[in-house]
Design an enzyme around this catalytic site. Structure first.
Site, short mmCIF file in Angstrom:
data_model
loop_
_atom_site.label_atom_id
_atom_site.label_comp_id
_atom_site.label_asym_id
_atom_site.label_seq_id
_atom_site.Cartn_x
_atom_site.Cartn_y
_atom_site.Cartn_z
N GLU A 169 101.50 70.35 -17.45
CA GLU A 169 101.44 71.32 -16.35
C GLU A 169 101.41 70.62 -14.99
O GLU A 169 101.99 71.10 -14.02
CB GLU A 169 100.23 72.24 -16.51
CG GLU A 169 100.36 73.27 -17.63
CD GLU A 169 101.51 74.26 -17.39
OE1 GLU A 169 101.94 74.43 -16.24
OE2 GLU A 169 101.97 74.86 -18.39
N ASP B 291 103.74 81.25 -13.46
CA ASP B 291 104.63 80.30 -12.79
C ASP B 291 105.80 81.09 -12.18
O ASP B 291 105.83 82.32 -12.25
CB ASP B 291 105.09 79.19 -13.75
CG ASP B 291 106.10 79.68 -14.77
OD1 ASP B 291 106.31 80.91 -14.89
OD2 ASP B 291 106.69 78.84 -15.46
N TYR C 104 97.20 78.58 -10.66
CA TYR C 104 98.16 78.74 -11.75
C TYR C 104 97.91 77.72 -12.86
O TYR C 104 97.85 78.05 -14.05
CB TYR C 104 99.62 78.63 -11.26
CG TYR C 104 100.50 78.28 -12.42
CD1 TYR C 104 100.77 79.23 -13.39
CD2 TYR C 104 100.95 76.97 -12.62
CE1 TYR C 104 101.49 78.91 -14.53
CE2 TYR C 104 101.67 76.63 -13.74
CZ TYR C 104 101.94 77.60 -14.70
OH TYR C 104 102.64 77.26 -15.83
#
Ligand code: SF4
Length: 374
Positions: free
Chosen positions: A53, A154, A136
């Site tokens: 990520e 996202d 996020y």
């Protein structure tokens, strides 16, 4: 079109009954096979989810793959990464861009390994206390690795939800509304799969241009499609123009063709990375006389034809490249780096462009060989 938060919750609940199972069934049949994903039905490793990520912030899946595999091979767990030097991490990150991510990755690994006993925090709220983890990223790690019932949005997921709910407010202002619309859709039992299903649907079906609505499991719930406005969503606020900065770069070569490199300050743009010496960045290029005055060593500095261009998030950079050759390498606080080592040191992409521009053009014009005799 303006709706209240409670309207959105009600609408989210109303479509949850059909949309969520349809999306999960589609995901089970069509999920992307990505290196950082666990096999279906297997728990995800928080270290792998976190590493992927962070790498995926502002970067495409295609660009991340080989970096992810190289990191995992070299540092298979968070303790290994915490034991690495920052220079090694920056070198391995070189070319992926947004280098503050690599510095934060290293800092976060040390916090997890040395202060948290090697275990990542398990909630999105706690994860945000680690360097480099925003809303996020925290939601994605918490949902995928720890099963927290939280929406992780996202850019792909935002596009799907904006179309699903016909949200016409422009991004980034619309982010909160999109989260509010998505939150009730997240199922109790598979929040991580739901997050990845939305991302995959956005990447594979709900494309930015020409969404493939006929293949979409959400067709009957999609308000944007019903209204015929799906392709125009999400709307985006116009970006401000990026200013242009210009300056000079100095590529010094010794008789082995080693390049002289200096280290940037630890904090700020490209912090801790290596580069050929640079002059100041201003609105226009320095004149050759001024540029030579700021060169790192006295020598015969020749300005190469052409300009190296590079786009940063907040500005565009253009560099003119001055090259000089030295039979006796002058000493300075930097290091002379042989061509074979250049590949493995922490050189950001823009500086690789500068060196390639200097060396290639010199070779093309037969300047390297003649310069060595000076
Ligand atoms: Fe996107 Fe079309 Fe599916 Fe709506 S129906 S979510 S616009 S692909």
């Amino acid at each position: 079109m303006t709706r209240s938060k409670s309207d959105e919750l009600r609408r989210g609940e109303a479509i949850k009954a059909s949309a969520t199972p349809s999306l999960l069934a589609w995901y089970d049949a069509n999920r992307r096979d990505l290196a950082w994903r666990s096999r279906p039905g297997r728990a995800s490793d928080p270290y792998r989810v976190w590493l992927s990520e962070i790498m995926l912030q502002q970067t495409t899946v295609a660009a991340v793959g080989r970096y992810y595999r190289a990191f995992l091979k070299r540092w298979p767990d968070v303790k290994g990464l915490a034991g690495a030097t920052l220079d090694d991490v920056l070198s391995a990150w070189a070319g992926l861009g947004y280098y503050s991510r690599a510095r934060n990755l290293h800092r976060a690994a040390r916090i997890v390994a040395h202060e948290l006993g090697g275990a990542f925090p398990r909630t999105s709220g706690e994860l945000q206390a680690l360097p480099g983890i925003g809303g996020y990223t925290a939601a994605a790690i918490a949902a995928i690795a720890f099963g927290e019932r939280v929406a992780a949005m996202d850019a792909n997921a935002e596009r799907v939800v904006a179309r699903l709910g016909a949200v016409s407010d422009p991004l980034p202002k619309a982010k909160k509304r999109l989260l509010g619309l998505a939150a009730p859709l997240v199922p109790e039992d598979r929040p991580g799969d739901f997050a990845q299903a939305l991302m995959d649907l956005g990447a594979m079906v709900c494309l930015p241009r020409k969404p493939l609505c006929k293949l979409c499991p959400l067709t009957s719930e999609c308000e944007g499609r019903r209204l015929g406005i799906a392709e125009t969503l999400p709307r985006k606020a116009p970006k401000p123009d990026r200013p242009l900065r210009r300056g000079a770069a100095y590529v010094a070569l010794d008789k082995r063709e080693a390049v002289y490199l200096v280290k940037r300050p630890e904090n700020g743009l490209l912090g801790g990375m290596l580069q050929p010496p640079l002059g100041l960045w201003k609105a226009d290029f320095p004149t050759p006389a001024v540029a030579r005055r700021y060169a790192p060593f006295a020598g015969q500095w020749r300005k190469k034809l052409g300009v190296v261009r590079h786009g940063f998030t907040h500005f565009e950079l253009e560099l003119e490249v001055y090259v000089a050759h030295f039979d006796e390498a002058p000493s300075g606080s930097g290091q002379w780096c042989l061509p074979a080592r250049l590949r493995s040191v922490a050189l950001p992409t823009v500086m690789r462009k500068v060196i390639a521009h200097a060396v290639e053009r010199a070779r093309n014009r037969g300047q390297l060989s003649s310069a060595r005799t000076r």
